[in-house]
Design a protein around this motif. Structure first.
Motif, PDB file in Angstrom:
ATOM      1  N   PRO A   1      -2.559   7.563   5.408  1.00 51.45           N
ATOM      2  CA  PRO A   1      -2.741   8.345   5.911  1.00 51.45           C
ATOM      3  C   PRO A   1      -1.019   9.796   6.113  1.00 51.45           C
ATOM      4  N   GLU A   2      -1.252  10.741   5.486  1.00 53.65           N
ATOM      5  CA  GLU A   2       0.144  11.334   5.476  1.00 53.65           C
ATOM      6  C   GLU A   2       1.189  11.282   5.807  1.00 53.65           C
ATOM      7  N   SER A   3       0.344  11.406   7.159  1.00 53.88           N
ATOM      8  CA  SER A   3       1.096  11.269   9.106  1.00 53.88           C
ATOM      9  C   SER A   3       2.039   9.846   9.141  1.00 53.88           C
ATOM     10  N   TRP A   4       1.604   9.120   8.246  1.00 54.27           N
ATOM     11  CA  TRP A   4       2.448   7.959   8.416  1.00 54.27           C
ATOM     12  C   TRP A   4       3.769   8.141   8.141  1.00 54.27           C
TER      13      TRP A   4
ATOM     14  N   SER B   1       0.851  -1.974  -0.316  1.00 53.36           N
ATOM     15  CA  SER B   1      -0.103   0.120  -0.022  1.00 53.36           C
ATOM     16  C   SER B   1       0.544   1.291  -0.301  1.00 53.36           C
ATOM     17  N   ASP B   2       0.275   2.499  -0.093  1.00 58.19           N
ATOM     18  CA  ASP B   2       0.959   3.210  -0.511  1.00 58.19           C
ATOM     19  C   ASP B   2       0.324   4.697   0.593  1.00 58.19           C
ATOM     20  N   ARG B   3       0.981   5.753   0.625  1.00 58.93           N
ATOM     21  CA  ARG B   3       0.466   7.140   1.075  1.00 58.93           C
ATOM     22  C   ARG B   3      -0.523   7.737   0.646  1.00 58.93           C
ATOM     23  N   ILE B   4      -1.486   8.456   1.292  1.00 62.43           N
ATOM     24  CA  ILE B   4      -2.382   8.881  -0.017  1.00 62.43           C
ATOM     25  C   ILE B   4      -1.529  10.659  -0.689  1.00 62.43           C
ATOM     26  N   ASP B   5      -0.515  10.182  -0.047  1.00 62.33           N
ATOM     27  CA  ASP B   5      -0.270  12.084  -0.849  1.00 62.33           C
ATOM     28  C   ASP B   5       0.489  11.071  -2.690  1.00 62.33           C
ATOM     29  N   VAL B   6       0.584   9.816  -2.466  1.00 63.41           N
ATOM     30  CA  VAL B   6       0.991   9.479  -4.293  1.00 63.41           C
ATOM     31  C   VAL B   6      -0.236   9.329  -4.515  1.00 63.41           C
TER      32      VAL B   6
ATOM     33  N   SER C   1      13.458  14.885  12.809  1.00 60.90           N
ATOM     34  CA  SER C   1      14.120  15.585  12.546  1.00 60.90           C
ATOM     35  C   SER C   1      12.669  16.947  13.272  1.00 60.90           C
ATOM     36  N   ASP C   2      13.228  17.502  14.177  1.00 56.21           N
ATOM     37  CA  ASP C   2      12.649  18.936  14.608  1.00 56.21           C
ATOM     38  C   ASP C   2      11.932  20.112  13.938  1.00 56.21           C
ATOM     39  N   ILE C   3      13.532  19.660  13.003  1.00 60.95           N
ATOM     40  CA  ILE C   3      12.950  21.469  11.872  1.00 60.95           C
ATOM     41  C   ILE C   3      11.660  20.681  11.396  1.00 60.95           C
ATOM     42  N   LYS C   4      11.751  19.471  10.428  1.00 56.99           N
ATOM     43  CA  LYS C   4      10.555  19.097   9.406  1.00 56.99           C
ATOM     44  C   LYS C   4       9.248  19.171  10.351  1.00 56.99           C
ATOM     45  N   ARG C   5       9.648  18.536  11.621  1.00 51.32           N
ATOM     46  CA  ARG C   5       8.566  18.049  13.027  1.00 51.32           C
ATOM     47  C   ARG C   5       7.911  16.764  12.000  1.00 51.32           C
ATOM     48  N   GLU C   6       8.745  15.920  11.594  1.00 53.09           N
ATOM     49  CA  GLU C   6       8.417  13.814  11.256  1.00 53.09           C
ATOM     50  C   GLU C   6       9.391  13.699  11.505  1.00 53.09           C
ATOM     51  N   THR C   7       8.421  12.030  11.705  1.00 55.21           N
ATOM     52  CA  THR C   7       9.673  10.955  11.673  1.00 55.21           C
ATOM     53  C   THR C   7       9.712  10.397   9.709  1.00 55.21           C
TER      54      THR C   7
END
Length: 339
Positions: free
Chosen positions: A234-237, A153-158, A267-273
């Motif tokens: 979800p894009e948060s995945w 499966s892919d994230r919805i942003d694909v 990254s704290d700068i991008k606020r994501e893992t």
């Protein structure tokens, strides 16, 4: 060494990998690229120092070119592939070969008539994880297949951000080619009957008329395989791809979980893992490293050494037939037969 002269039609995300591979492989020489988006074609042309065109027929008519990668959208393979074959080119086409059996059959028939190579790019056959468990399976280490389960499966942003043509494809055409091929490759057989269910709603809310999720049971008689796919993670995945493959046998079990073998970047700068997939394609010292380039190199090797690819015409055609039957089962709401 006289190199195989190559061209690439379609210079999107995967098309650029083909460009990079031909540009750097010791047996290939990249002559020209093609994309209907001239801005993109010019960008790739300048990046890799290669001529470009926006007309694929210019590639077909260039007698110098021996091998062509067709990396256009899923539904846009047939006419380009046939034009290349008619003009004496060997063709590597991205999966799926086509999005309907009639188009795939037309392509296969032209390949047989022209006596040129037509190979579908099932790059997971070159993925070291699958190569390793295939070796164990072929040695009989898990006995006979009892069941297979696989999820890709892919994230919805694909579908929302990567392509403008998502509504003309779907997770079934974009992702099932990989897992359906793996199931058939391991078992060396084709399913007898198929039952599938699919749901729409999330993507259609964004104006993309395709399935959010599809699940199919492929009945091979002596065992069955469950294949699942989704385009709405979800894009948060943290990972773009969710990929899992398991075979349970009479004497053991094989498993590949590509969600576990990951590189983590927080990254704290991008606020994501993020969990980037680095084993497939990663440019290192100007060269493409990873299994995604290997089938492209295998294609060139086959032309260079005058040998048949181990991914056959029938492999590409049967893959399309099975996925088309999955869609038929979803639409009819009942079991369908492959033959």
């Amino acid at each position: 060494m006289e190199k195989i002269k190559c061209a690439v039609i379609g210079t999107g995300i995967f098309g650029e990998i083909h460009v990079h591979t031909y540009k750097t492989y010791l047996k290939s020489e990249l002559i020209k690229i093609c994309d209907i988006n001239e801005k993109r074609a010019k960008e790739i042309s300048e990046k890799y120092d290669v001529k470009y065109t926006t007309d694929y027929k210019e590639i077909a008519q260039d007698k110098e070119i021996q091998a062509v990668s067709v990396v256009t959208p899923d539904f846009a393979h047939r006419d380009i592939v046939i034009e290349m074959l008619k003009n004496g080119k060997n063709v590597l086409v991205e999966k799926p070969m086509a999005t309907n059996t009639k188009d795939a059959e037309d392509m296969v028939n032209e390949a047989k008539r022209s006596k040129k190579i037509l190979m579908t790019d099932f790059h997971n056959r070159f993925n070291p994880y699958f190569v390793q468990i295939k070796d164990s399976f072929d040695k009989g280490e898990i006995g006979n297949i009892c069941s297979i389960y696989t999820r890709l499966s892919d994230r919805i942003d694909v579908p929302l951000k990567w392509f403008s043509w998502s509504g003309k494809s779907g997770p079934h055409w974009f992702l099932f080619p990989h897992t359906v091929d793996l199931v058939c490759w391991f078992s060396k057989s084709l399913p007898e009957k198929i039952y599938a269910i699919g749901k729409k709603g999330v993507l259609s809310g964004y104006g993309i008329d395709t399935y959010d999720t599809v699940t199919a049971i492929l009945d091979f008689g002596r065992f069955y395989a469950t294949v699942e796919t989704s385009w709405i993670i979800p894009e948060s995945w943290p990972s773009i791809v969710d990929f899992y493959f398991k075979i349970e046998g009479s004497k053991g079990k094989l498993e590949v979980d590509l969600n576990e073998f990951v590189c983590k970047i927080s990254s704290d700068i991008k606020r994501e893992t993020n969990f980037p997939m680095i084993t497939g394609y990663l440019p290192i010292d100007g060269k493409p490293i990873g299994f995604v380039s290997l089938p492209i190199q295998h294609f060139i090797d086959c032309i260079y050494d005058n040998k048949e690819p181990f991914i056959t015409l029938e492999d590409g055609l049967n893959n399309v037939k099975i996925i088309e039957k999955i869609v038929e089962s979803v639409e009819k709401g009942k079991t369908v037969f492959l033959k």
